[in-house]
Scaffold this motif. Structure first.
Motif, PDB file in Angstrom:
ATOM      1  N   ALA A  48       0.871  -1.294  -0.064  1.00  0.00           N
ATOM      2  CA  ALA A  48      -0.247   0.040  -0.031  1.00  0.00           C
ATOM      3  C   ALA A  48       0.873   1.521  -0.018  1.00  0.00           C
ATOM      4  O   ALA A  48       0.676   2.179  -0.609  1.00  0.00           O
ATOM      5  N   SER A  49       1.895   1.258   0.843  1.00  0.00           N
ATOM      6  CA  SER A  49       2.975   2.349   0.700  1.00  0.00           C
ATOM      7  C   SER A  49       3.455   2.441  -0.582  1.00  0.00           C
ATOM      8  O   SER A  49       3.626   3.896  -1.177  1.00  0.00           O
ATOM      9  N   ILE A  51       2.258   1.826  -3.618  1.00  0.00           N
ATOM     10  CA  ILE A  51       0.795   2.435  -4.380  1.00  0.00           C
ATOM     11  C   ILE A  51       0.764   3.720  -4.059  1.00  0.00           C
ATOM     12  O   ILE A  51       0.616   4.628  -5.026  1.00  0.00           O
ATOM     13  N   GLN A  52       0.798   4.227  -2.862  1.00  0.00           N
ATOM     14  CA  GLN A  52       0.689   5.729  -2.547  1.00  0.00           C
ATOM     15  C   GLN A  52       1.585   6.386  -3.339  1.00  0.00           C
ATOM     16  O   GLN A  52       1.489   7.399  -3.568  1.00  0.00           O
ATOM     17  N   ILE A  59      -4.108   6.275   1.217  1.00  0.00           N
ATOM     18  CA  ILE A  59      -4.986   5.202   1.621  1.00  0.00           C
ATOM     19  C   ILE A  59      -5.017   5.006   2.801  1.00  0.00           C
ATOM     20  O   ILE A  59      -3.853   5.022   3.473  1.00  0.00           O
ATOM     21  N   ASP A  61      -5.870   3.710   6.700  1.00  0.00           N
ATOM     22  CA  ASP A  61      -5.375   2.580   7.361  1.00  0.00           C
ATOM     23  C   ASP A  61      -6.542   1.588   7.128  1.00  0.00           C
ATOM     24  O   ASP A  61      -6.427   0.346   6.966  1.00  0.00           O
ATOM     25  N   ILE A  64      -6.747  -0.279   3.778  1.00  0.00           N
ATOM     26  CA  ILE A  64      -5.485  -1.282   3.955  1.00  0.00           C
ATOM     27  C   ILE A  64      -6.151  -2.595   4.568  1.00  0.00           C
ATOM     28  O   ILE A  64      -5.629  -3.461   4.129  1.00  0.00           O
ATOM     29  N   MET A  67      -8.215  -4.443   2.540  1.00  0.00           N
ATOM     30  CA  MET A  67      -7.468  -5.309   1.401  1.00  0.00           C
ATOM     31  C   MET A  67      -7.157  -6.717   1.815  1.00  0.00           C
ATOM     32  O   MET A  67      -5.889  -6.913   2.234  1.00  0.00           O
ATOM     33  N   VAL A  73      -7.093  -5.033  -3.653  1.00  0.00           N
ATOM     34  CA  VAL A  73      -6.345  -3.753  -3.856  1.00  0.00           C
ATOM     35  C   VAL A  73      -6.484  -3.124  -5.365  1.00  0.00           C
ATOM     36  O   VAL A  73      -6.549  -1.782  -5.345  1.00  0.00           O
ATOM     37  N   TYR A  76      -9.823  -1.272  -5.143  1.00  0.00           N
ATOM     38  CA  TYR A  76      -9.483   0.122  -4.423  1.00  0.00           C
ATOM     39  C   TYR A  76      -8.912   1.109  -5.047  1.00  0.00           C
ATOM     40  O   TYR A  76      -9.312   2.192  -5.240  1.00  0.00           O
ATOM     41  N   VAL A  77      -7.576   0.740  -5.749  1.00  0.00           N
ATOM     42  CA  VAL A  77      -6.846   1.743  -6.303  1.00  0.00           C
ATOM     43  C   VAL A  77      -7.664   2.177  -7.742  1.00  0.00           C
ATOM     44  O   VAL A  77      -7.657   3.352  -7.852  1.00  0.00           O
TER      45      VAL A  77
END
Length: 84
Positions: A48-49, A51-52, A59, A61, A64, A67, A73, A76-77
């Protein structure tokens, strides 16, 4: 790298950078829980980090924690990117 959608291959590349080689991961695993394919919650946090950073998304917590699979994932993205 700012993109308008995330594909399975995009996610696989990020997962590979976070945790090492994952050649065995295929689209058949999209709905499989991360824990079943060898990813713990710390690995998901790192994914997630990444992706951010790469997609310029924030995103929360809670998102996350929700997910549970690669498909979660990607969904969401892509939903978040479409809303931007």
């Amino acid at each position: 790298m700012s993109s308008t959608t995330m594909t399975f291959d995009d996610l696989k590349a990020i997962m590979s950078r976070c945790t090492g080689e994952i050649e065995d991961l295929t689209q058949d695993h999209l709905g499989t829980d991360f824990t079943e394919i060898g990813f713990d919650s710390l690995a998901v946090l790192e994914i997630a980090s990444q992706i951010q950073r790469e997609y310029g998304l924030q995103i929360p917590d809670e998102a996350i924690e929700d997910m549970k699979s690669p498909q979660d994932v990607i969904d969401y993205v892509n939903t978040s990117l479409a809303a931007v």
